[in-house]
Scaffold this motif. Structure first.
Motif, PDB file in Angstrom:
ATOM      1  N   GLU A  74       0.807  -1.201   0.000  1.00 26.02           N
ATOM      2  CA  GLU A  74       0.000   0.000   0.000  1.00 26.02           C
ATOM      3  C   GLU A  74       0.849   1.265   0.000  1.00 26.02           C
ATOM      4  OE1 GLU A  74      -1.222  -2.021   2.981  1.00 26.02           O
ATOM      5  OE2 GLU A  74      -2.624  -3.144   1.773  1.00 26.02           O
ATOM      6  N   GLY A  75       2.171   1.151   0.124  1.00 22.50           N
ATOM      7  CA  GLY A  75       3.038   2.320   0.203  1.00 22.50           C
ATOM      8  C   GLY A  75       3.137   3.039  -1.123  1.00 22.50           C
ATOM      9  N   GLU A  76       3.377   4.335  -1.030  1.00 25.82           N
ATOM     10  CA  GLU A  76       3.542   5.152  -2.232  1.00 25.82           C
ATOM     11  C   GLU A  76       5.032   5.353  -2.470  1.00 25.82           C
ATOM     12  OE1 GLU A  76       1.224   6.414  -4.353  1.00 25.82           O
ATOM     13  OE2 GLU A  76      -0.299   5.313  -3.240  1.00 25.82           O
ATOM     14  N   LEU A  77       5.491   5.017  -3.665  1.00 27.90           N
ATOM     15  CA  LEU A  77       6.882   5.228  -4.050  1.00 27.90           C
ATOM     16  C   LEU A  77       6.919   6.149  -5.251  1.00 27.90           C
ATOM     17  CD1 LEU A  77       8.358   1.619  -3.911  1.00 27.90           C
ATOM     18  CD2 LEU A  77       8.807   3.465  -2.326  1.00 27.90           C
ATOM     19  N   SER A  78       7.869   7.066  -5.248  1.00 25.59           N
ATOM     20  CA  SER A  78       8.039   7.908  -6.427  1.00 25.59           C
ATOM     21  C   SER A  78       8.686   7.060  -7.519  1.00 25.59           C
ATOM     22  CB  SER A  78       8.906   9.114  -6.091  1.00 25.59           C
ATOM     23  OG  SER A  78      10.249   8.692  -5.855  1.00 25.59           O
ATOM     24  N   GLU A  79       8.595   7.530  -8.746  1.00 30.33           N
ATOM     25  CA  GLU A  79       9.221   6.818  -9.861  1.00 30.33           C
ATOM     26  C   GLU A  79      10.728   6.703  -9.656  1.00 30.33           C
ATOM     27  OE1 GLU A  79       7.935   5.187 -12.558  1.00 30.33           O
ATOM     28  OE2 GLU A  79       6.006   5.521 -11.598  1.00 30.33           O
TER      29      GLU A  79
END
Length: 142
Positions: free
Chosen positions: A4-9
């Motif tokens: 569910e974590g958000e990672l940048s490109e």
């Protein structure tokens, strides 16, 4: 990595680069890909299961209301705790099968491009305005 974590490109690219520096790390990355694939498949199955349960609940709710309507009509409004059971009138249009009076119909046209035919025509040298073939590179993990 959390699913569910958000990672940048940039973060994702750095992780992939770090994980592909050795066969062992590449193996871990491939295992993680398999894990995410299975997780995605299980989510799809869970969505289908919940949609089926919702449909059953909606059908039961409709049946109970259909059963209760004549009772409420016969007995009038009733207060049950903080809930009030009553009826109200409304109007609805019922159409006979095959109703097609143009004065009361909207014409709905839906166009769906046939990508397979477009691809075949372009490959056979036919120019299709508004469409081009692009080369793609796809990753295969089995």
């Amino acid at each position: 990595l959390l699913i569910e974590g958000e990672l940048s490109e940039e973060d994702l690219q750095a992780i992939v680069e770090a994980q592909t520096t050795s066969i062992e790390k590449l193996s871990k990355l491939v295992n993680y890909i398999h894990h995410l694939t299975r997780f995605s498949d299980s989510c799809k199955s869970e969505i289908q299961r919940i949609q089926e349960r919702k449909k059953v609940a909606d059908n039961r709710l409709s049946s109970i209301k259909d059963y209760l309507l004549p009772w409420a009509e016969k007995n009038g409004p009733k207060d049950i705790g903080t809930t009030r059971i009553s009826t109200r009138k409304s109007k609805g249009v019922v159409l006979v099968d095959g109703f097609d009076n143009p004065q009361y119909c909207e014409e709905v046209i839906t166009l769906k491009p046939d990508k397979k035919k477009i691809k075949e025509d372009i490959e056979n040298g036919i120019e299709v305005k508004g469409a081009v073939l692009e080369q793609r590179l796809n990753l295969s993990i089995k």
